[in-house]
Design a protein around this motif. Structure first.
Motif, PDB file in Angstrom:
ATOM      1  N   THR A  11       0.850  -1.198   0.000  1.00 21.18           N
ATOM      2  CA  THR A  11       0.000   0.000   0.000  1.00 21.18           C
ATOM      3  C   THR A  11       0.878   1.237   0.000  1.00 21.18           C
ATOM      4  O   THR A  11       2.008   1.216   0.493  1.00 21.18           O
ATOM      5  CB  THR A  11      -0.944   0.025   1.215  1.00 21.18           C
ATOM      6  OG1 THR A  11      -0.191   0.283   2.408  1.00 21.18           O
ATOM      7  CG2 THR A  11      -1.713  -1.275   1.351  1.00 21.18           C
ATOM      8  N   CYS A  87       2.527  -2.423   4.418  1.00 21.07           N
ATOM      9  CA  CYS A  87       1.576  -1.304   4.518  1.00 21.07           C
ATOM     10  C   CYS A  87       2.304   0.020   4.698  1.00 21.07           C
ATOM     11  O   CYS A  87       2.689   0.380   5.811  1.00 21.07           O
ATOM     12  CB  CYS A  87       0.610  -1.545   5.671  1.00 21.07           C
ATOM     13  SG  CYS A  87      -0.428  -3.001   5.440  1.00 21.07           S
ATOM     14  N   THR A 121      -4.718   0.564   7.567  1.00 22.42           N
ATOM     15  CA  THR A 121      -3.684  -0.476   7.624  1.00 22.42           C
ATOM     16  C   THR A 121      -4.272  -1.803   8.073  1.00 22.42           C
ATOM     17  O   THR A 121      -4.063  -2.853   7.435  1.00 22.42           O
ATOM     18  CB  THR A 121      -2.551  -0.050   8.586  1.00 22.42           C
ATOM     19  OG1 THR A 121      -1.856   1.069   8.015  1.00 22.42           O
ATOM     20  CG2 THR A 121      -1.564  -1.176   8.823  1.00 22.42           C
ATOM     21  N   THR A 148       4.230  -3.690   8.775  1.00 20.37           N
ATOM     22  CA  THR A 148       3.574  -2.397   8.933  1.00 20.37           C
ATOM     23  C   THR A 148       4.637  -1.316   9.112  1.00 20.37           C
ATOM     24  O   THR A 148       5.810  -1.616   9.372  1.00 20.37           O
ATOM     25  CB  THR A 148       2.640  -2.402  10.150  1.00 20.37           C
ATOM     26  OG1 THR A 148       3.383  -2.777  11.313  1.00 20.37           O
ATOM     27  CG2 THR A 148       1.482  -3.374   9.943  1.00 20.37           C
TER      28      THR A 148
END
Length: 259
Positions: A11, A87, A121, A148
């Motif tokens: 992402t 993410c 997220t 993350t």
């Protein structure tokens, strides 16, 4: 985790740390699904058939659902396993909780930072996980990796970073319990906490602010390079003993209360 030949979702993958990660993964033989709100530079087109772009606002759950449906269709077409998700999508939303005119900051702006950085997220992760958890384990007993992005602001938040620090602190704090939740599925969870990096966020900083930050850097006395962040992503994916932890990548810099 083997990178070559696996499919990864990134992402915020059309700029900054996300873009560097996409480029690193493709260079290592991976297929990459890129989620972002725009792709002005046509990143997927530039990288070739191993990258595909999906227009997604991560604060919109239906956007995520639609994109993951398409990604799973691509997965079936290329007959590849999903290696995991990185993410990187996020926003700053700087604002002091109490302004110079004695007015508190907007609660809607605060919620937006949390919606994109935290809820977005987790929403991407939770929607992808069921499809990773049903895959066959690799030779090391692993099915996938969740990476993350926290921030130095989670630990050294500066004035005006109440919302951003809250969001990135949440990402750091949820890493261990998520790793424990996913352990029985053979899925790892690791968070990266970058300090000052050469990205769009720092490019637009005022010269005075950049000069002040330069004085507090340790070694190397420069901003981090996106390629260094991407190199850490690669190492996390390949090192199966990294799990449930937050890794700082900041050149030993600790942000002061004022710059």
């Amino acid at each position: 985790m083997k990178i070559d030949g696996r499919l990864f979702l990134v992402t915020g993958g059309v700029s900054g740390l996300g873009l560097a990660t996409v480029e690193k993964l493709v260079a290592n033989g991976a297929y990459v699904a890129i989620m972002d709100v725009h792709d002005k530079e046509d990143v997927a087109g530039r990288l070739g058939s191993k990258a595909r772009f999906y227009r997604v606002d991560v604060s919109n759950s239906s956007d995520i659902t639609a994109a993951i449906t398409k990604i799973l269709s691509w997965k079936r077409d290329i007959t590849r396993y999903i290696g995991g998700v990185v993410c990187c999508a996020g926003i700053l939303g700087p604002a002091k909780i109490l302004g110079k005119d004695n007015t508190p900051f907007s609660i809607e702006s605060f919620k937006k930072v949390l919606d994109i950085n935290v809820v977005g997220t987790i929403d991407v992760i939770r929607q992808l996980l069921p499809h990773i958890a049903i895959q066959e384990k690799d030779e090391g007993g692993e099915r996938g990796v969740v990476i993350t992005v926290s921030s130095a602001a989670a630990f050294d938040g500066q004035p005006g970073q109440v919302a951003y620090s809250a969001a990135k602190g949440a990402i750091a704090s949820l890493t261990l319990p998520m790793a424990r939740d996913l352990a029985r599925h053979g899925i790892r969870a690791v968070s990266i906490s970058p300090g000052l990096f050469e990205t769009g966020m720092t490019t637009n900083m005022p010269v005075k602010a950049k000069e002040s930050l330069q004085r507090v850097l340790e070694f190397p006395d420069r901003a981090g390079r996106p390629s260094e962040f991407a190199g850490l992503v690669q190492h996390i994916l390949e090192n199966s003993f990294l799990n449930g932890t937050v890794l700082r990548i900041d050149g030993a810099t600790r942000m002061p209360s004022r710059i």
